[in-house]
Scaffold this active site. Structure first.
Site, short mmCIF file in Angstrom:
data_model
loop_
_atom_site.label_atom_id
_atom_site.label_comp_id
_atom_site.label_asym_id
_atom_site.label_seq_id
_atom_site.Cartn_x
_atom_site.Cartn_y
_atom_site.Cartn_z
N ILE A 1 62.22 52.05 54.48
CA ILE A 1 63.58 52.28 55.34
C ILE A 1 63.52 50.85 56.33
CG2 ILE A 1 64.58 53.18 57.45
CD1 ILE A 1 63.57 56.03 56.29
N GLU A 2 62.64 50.25 56.84
CA GLU A 2 62.71 49.08 57.61
C GLU A 2 62.83 47.95 56.80
OE1 GLU A 2 62.65 49.11 60.92
OE2 GLU A 2 62.04 51.25 61.14
N THR A 3 62.31 47.57 56.02
CA THR A 3 62.55 46.31 55.18
C THR A 3 62.67 46.47 53.73
OG1 THR A 3 60.00 45.95 54.95
CG2 THR A 3 61.25 44.97 57.12
#
Length: 348
Positions: free
Chosen positions: A139-141
């Protein structure tokens, strides 16, 4: 970019977290100062004079160093626009669909297989579920493939100078970033990250990096940009230090109706709302698993797509592990997206 972890970083883990990259409207934004893109930052302002004085006296930066670093800094209007945009309310079914795509799920499963041994080591050392670690990474990167293309120095200066709602927070992150760069020989003018100043595969803010980043690839260097072992272990360490308890629930389904106004009142309190798990079990008439230490639960309402769903909402109860995930990002929607992506990754 590679950072060396000091022994104190590896043994002492205290507060802070990734800044809020969410759409759950748990607060209202303060309008930004009206500025133009590329507008030079006025370094003669009182707040900058105080900043420079602190950097000189407390952190031993020389006037020459500060002049070289800050000279020519300009406002990024795009940063301000994105920060403002994140506060616009988005229903969960839209928020969810940004992250739980077939490609994200498929890639996440491949990463679980690819890093099976590494994730096993991380689970044993930090006691954090591997699917949760990989879900946050995804989700972050997008599993490290999208770490942000904004110059961190410009971003932090823009937000300190022209984003009053969080100006003090970003002032602190600007200081931490400059200290971090000096400690590790990084040119602060070239480092890149997100539009809120987070960086690397784990998207840590500078203060979070200095407190929670660990090296896990056999050397003393903490490299959140290019080292997958460091990035995944740092995510796990962050969760561990914020209270993750392996083997305990994350959330449970409550159905499409809340049976008591007390549950709805807690839900409307947002992330900080809590209610005894015994009460939830009693009024919803569900055999809920016990909460560790009988700690209270949160209540989350998740909008369903009106085009496909028979009901407007589904409701869930968040357990302490869910609350730990929302320490990584202060959004109930984020906590649910991570949890649900982790479930999809585990399924074959």
């Amino acid at each position: 970019m590679i950072f060396r972890c000091s022994p104190s970083v590896l043994s002492s883990f205290v507060v802070f977290l990734l800044f809020l990259f969410a759409t759950a409207a748990e607060a209202k934004p303060t309008p930004v100062i009206l500025v133009e893109d590329g507008q030079p930052i006025n370094l003669q302002q009182e707040k900058y004079r105080k900043l420079f004085l602190e950097l000189e006296q407390k952190y031993q930066f020389s006037p020459a160093e500060l002049k070289q670093t800050f000279q020519g800094q300009e406002i990024s209007k795009r940063v301000l626009e994105l920060m403002d945009k994140q506060w616009k309310r988005t229903p969960y079914y839209e928020y969810f669909s940004r992250f739980l795509t077939p490609k994200t799920i498929q890639t996440g499963r491949k990463k679980l297989r690819q890093y099976n041994k590494l994730l096993g080591r991380i689970e044993r050392q930090f006691g954090v579920k591997r699917e949760i670690v990989v879900a946050i990474w995804g989700i972050e990167t997008r599993y490290g493939s999208n770490q942000g293309g904004f110059y961190i120095l410009q971003t932090l200066n823009t937000l300190f100078d022209a984003y009053p709602r969080r100006a003090e927070f970003f002032r602190g992150e600007l200081i931490q970033f400059l200290v971090l760069c000096r400690e590790h020989g990084i040119d602060p003018r070239t480092a890149k990250g997100s539009y809120a100043g987070a960086f690397g595969q784990a998207q840590f803010m500078p203060s979070s990096f200095r407190r929670f980043a660990v090296s896990f690839d056999g050397n003393e260097q903490c490299d959140l940009w290019s080292s997958v072992p460091d990035a995944l272990a740092s995510i796990a360490n962050y969760l561990k230090q914020h209270g993750w308890e392996q083997g305990t629930p994350i959330y449970v389904e409550l159905g499409n109706t809340l049976m008591d106004k007390r549950l709805r009142a807690v839900m409307e309190e947002g992330r900080k709302g809590r209610i005894p798990w015994e009460l939830v079990r009693a009024v919803q008439k569900k055999d809920l698993p016990p909460s560790p230490g009988k700690r209270p639960l949160s209540i989350i309402g998740l909008e369903l797509d009106p085009k496909t769903a028979r009901h407007a909402y589904r409701y869930v109860a968040g357990y302490p592990n869910f609350h730990t995930i929302t320490e990584y990002n202060h959004s109930l929607f984020y906590g649910m997206a991570v949890s649900e992506l982790a479930e999809r990754l585990k399924k074959k």
